[in-house]
Scaffold this active site. Structure first.
Site, PDB file in Angstrom:
ATOM      1  N   SER A 167      -9.176  -2.045 -57.893  1.00 21.44           N
ATOM      2  CA  SER A 167      -8.374  -1.016 -58.563  1.00 21.44           C
ATOM      3  C   SER A 167      -8.792  -0.791 -60.017  1.00 21.44           C
ATOM      4  O   SER A 167      -8.341   0.165 -60.641  1.00 21.44           O
ATOM      5  CB  SER A 167      -6.889  -1.337 -58.467  1.00 21.44           C
ATOM      6  OG  SER A 167      -6.513  -2.320 -59.390  1.00 21.44           O
ATOM      7  N   SER A 168      -9.653  -1.643 -60.543  1.00 18.79           N
ATOM      8  CA  SER A 168     -10.178  -1.371 -61.892  1.00 18.79           C
ATOM      9  C   SER A 168     -11.039  -0.113 -61.876  1.00 18.79           C
ATOM     10  O   SER A 168     -11.341   0.446 -62.927  1.00 18.79           O
ATOM     11  CB  SER A 168     -11.022  -2.542 -62.388  1.00 18.79           C
ATOM     12  OG  SER A 168     -10.296  -3.725 -62.233  1.00 18.79           O
ATOM     13  N   GLN A 220       4.491  -1.603 -78.558  1.00 19.41           N
ATOM     14  CA  GLN A 220       3.666  -2.682 -78.004  1.00 19.41           C
ATOM     15  C   GLN A 220       4.535  -3.746 -77.339  1.00 19.41           C
ATOM     16  O   GLN A 220       4.030  -4.585 -76.604  1.00 19.41           O
ATOM     17  CB  GLN A 220       2.837  -3.332 -79.127  1.00 19.41           C
ATOM     18  CG  GLN A 220       1.792  -2.401 -79.684  1.00 19.41           C
ATOM     19  CD  GLN A 220       0.980  -3.017 -80.813  1.00 19.41           C
ATOM     20  OE1 GLN A 220       1.012  -4.204 -81.041  1.00 19.41           O
ATOM     21  NE2 GLN A 220       0.235  -2.174 -81.518  1.00 19.41           N
ATOM     22  N   CYS A 221       5.846  -3.725 -77.617  1.00 17.77           N
ATOM     23  CA  CYS A 221       6.746  -4.702 -76.983  1.00 17.77           C
ATOM     24  C   CYS A 221       6.960  -4.328 -75.526  1.00 17.77           C
ATOM     25  O   CYS A 221       7.012  -3.146 -75.181  1.00 17.77           O
ATOM     26  CB  CYS A 221       8.113  -4.691 -77.654  1.00 17.77           C
ATOM     27  SG  CYS A 221       8.079  -5.171 -79.361  1.00 17.77           S
ATOM     28  N   THR A 271      -7.446  -7.058 -53.856  1.00 14.20           N
ATOM     29  CA  THR A 271      -7.603  -8.418 -53.338  1.00 14.20           C
ATOM     30  C   THR A 271      -6.954  -8.609 -51.974  1.00 14.20           C
ATOM     31  O   THR A 271      -7.485  -9.324 -51.113  1.00 14.20           O
ATOM     32  CB  THR A 271      -6.969  -9.423 -54.340  1.00 14.20           C
ATOM     33  OG1 THR A 271      -7.605  -9.237 -55.591  1.00 14.20           O
ATOM     34  CG2 THR A 271      -7.150 -10.855 -53.898  1.00 14.20           C
ATOM     35  N   THR A 273      -3.855  -5.103 -57.910  1.00 10.83           N
ATOM     36  CA  THR A 273      -2.750  -5.238 -58.868  1.00 10.83           C
ATOM     37  C   THR A 273      -3.123  -4.741 -60.273  1.00 10.83           C
ATOM     38  O   THR A 273      -2.244  -4.346 -61.036  1.00 10.83           O
ATOM     39  CB  THR A 273      -2.312  -6.717 -58.989  1.00 10.83           C
ATOM     40  OG1 THR A 273      -3.455  -7.509 -59.301  1.00 10.83           O
ATOM     41  CG2 THR A 273      -1.667  -7.199 -57.720  1.00 10.83           C
ATOM     42  N   ASP A 274      -4.423  -4.755 -60.586  1.00 10.08           N
ATOM     43  CA  ASP A 274      -4.823  -4.486 -61.970  1.00 10.08           C
ATOM     44  C   ASP A 274      -4.302  -3.145 -62.502  1.00 10.08           C
ATOM     45  O   ASP A 274      -3.857  -3.063 -63.637  1.00 10.08           O
ATOM     46  CB  ASP A 274      -6.354  -4.536 -62.106  1.00 10.08           C
ATOM     47  CG  ASP A 274      -6.882  -5.965 -62.004  1.00 10.08           C
ATOM     48  OD1 ASP A 274      -6.065  -6.907 -62.047  1.00 10.08           O
ATOM     49  OD2 ASP A 274      -8.104  -6.136 -61.876  1.00 10.08           O
TER      50      ASP A 274
HETATM   51  N1  ASP Z   1      -9.189  -6.734 -59.397  1.00  7.85           N
HETATM   52  C1  ASP Z   1      -8.277  -6.630 -58.298  1.00  7.85           C
HETATM   53  C2  ASP Z   1      -7.803  -5.197 -58.207  1.00  7.85           C
HETATM   54  O1  ASP Z   1      -7.002  -4.784 -58.980  1.00  7.85           O
HETATM   55  C3  ASP Z   1      -7.145  -7.558 -58.472  1.00  7.85           C
HETATM   56  C4  ASP Z   1      -6.098  -7.454 -57.400  1.00  7.85           C
HETATM   57  O2  ASP Z   1      -6.261  -6.859 -56.368  1.00  7.85           O
HETATM   58  O3  ASP Z   1      -5.024  -7.990 -57.603  1.00  7.85           O
HETATM   59  O4  ASP Z   1      -8.254  -4.474 -57.356  1.00  7.85           O
END
Ligand code: ASP
Length: 359
Positions: A72-73, A291-292, A28, A103-104
């Site tokens: 990043s997904s 999982q915690c 993003t 961030t993902d």
């Molecule tokens: N879907 C975006 C990514 O991980 C979200 C982000 O950049 O925060 O690439």
């Protein structure tokens, strides 16, 4: 890989004091709205228009952009190899490295790079943003500017943070201890089991006691073999034998990160334990993580985890799932003996787990 290289002339004064290589992978942060209102990656050469304050920094900045910036997904093993290789190739030419990343999956990438770049003694700072840099209220500028400052920070001529980190929303976290915990607010990352390495306010307040110490004369080694014949299996009440058997029957499967409850507990029913035991006997390596978000696996604390210990399930201690699954891929790719993989899985390799409480 066909990288795009951009050199930015940022120094306001003639004397450039330090240098940073930015690796722009996508996410993003580097997006802008097109005419239809959709978010698309923008040409990083225009970064000075978006962040004019970069001009005031006395840092020579070079940007290497992925040919096709990614959400990043979509990150995969080849992207990790590319990021690590760019750092390895340019290691001697820069004081530090900033990786702009979505961030993902940032916590996965930061964890993986902490294993791939052994002997690292320069800062590698991952950052990104919840809002694109072109948005009015974007968090991108602050995240980028402070990451650049951290990547060049020195004390007595030595880098202050010679390790792979995530800087986000005022917090500098060890990369392989981090987790994305928030998808809307700016405080996207947490490191529940390890203290923050620094917090930025009017100054950047480093917590020197928890930062990996700089080691003189360390040579960077770059490991690029990874093996993704792994799965993450999250337990839930109601899980069936069919699910377990199907997972353990996956062709070529070598490792399982088993996300258990609380301090490493799982059902104590025989069908469950037998399925796990069969898998371990087949040579599948099973690593128990919780999982915690906080705390650790302590196999044997309850009867419901004692059996896991007996069967040969390994304890991941206080490791995150992100750091565990990447560590497994890394060790499966780089180690030839299963015994060695098992030994290294339960020991810290790059500060991703604590030594205490390993059972
Ligand atoms: N879907 C975006 C990514 O991980 C979200 C982000 O950049 O925060 O690439």
């Amino acid at each position: 890989m066909n990288y795009k290289i951009v050199r930015l002339n940022t120094s306001a004064k003639s004397e450039v004091t330090s240098s940073v290589l930015i690796i722009y992978t996508g996410g993003t942060l580097g997006m802008a709205y097109d005419d239809s209102g959709a978010l698309v990656p923008f040409n990083f050469g225009q970064i000075l228009d978006k962040v004019p304050s970069l001009m005031q920094m006395n840092i020579a900045i070079t940007v290497i952009s992925f040919p096709e910036p990614i959400d990043s997904s979509n990150v995969n093993m080849q992207h990790w190899v590319d990021m690590a290789y760019i750092i390895y190739e340019n290691y001697d030419s820069y004081d530090g490295f900033v990786i702009l990343h979505g961030t993902d999956t940032m916590a996965y990438s930061a964890s993986m790079l902490s294993y791939m770049l052994q002997g690292l003694s320069k800062p590698v700072i991952f950052t990104g943003a919840q809002l694109p840099i072109s948005a009015m209220r974007s968090d991108a500028r602050e995240n980028l500017m402070t990451s650049l400052e951290i990547a060049t920070a020195k004390a007595n001529g030595k880098p202050v943070v010679p390790e792979v980190c995530i800087f986000f929303n005022h917090m500098l976290l060890r990369g392989n201890r981090s987790k994305k915990v928030q998808s809307v607010h700016f405080d996207a990352f947490e490191s529940e089991n390890y203290p923050a390495l620094a917090e930025s306010g009017i100054i950047i307040d480093y917590n020197y006691a928890v930062i990996k110490p700089f080691e003189e004369g360390k040579k960077l080694k770059y490991h690029n073999k990874l093996d993704n014949n792994v799965i993450v299996l999250k337990l839930f009440p109601g899980i069936t034998a069919n699910v377990l058997d199907s997972c353990f029957d996956i062709k070529g499967l070598r490792g399982v990160v088993l996300e258990t409850y609380g301090s490493g507990n799982s059902p104590s029913e025989l069908w469950f334990l037998n399925a796990l035991e069969r898998a371990v006997k087949k040579g599948i390596i099973i690593l128990n993580v919780s999982q915690c978000n906080g705390g650790r696996v302590i196999q044997g604390r309850y009867q419901t985890s004692k059996d896991l210990l007996r069967i040969g399930v390994l304890s991941g201690g206080d490791i995150t799932t992100e750091a565990a699954v990447t560590k497994m891929m890394f060790l499966l790719g780089n180690e030839t003996s299963d015994a060695e993989i098992r030994r290294k899985l339960i020991m810290p390799l790059a500060g991703e787990m604590s030594l205490t409480g390993i059972a």
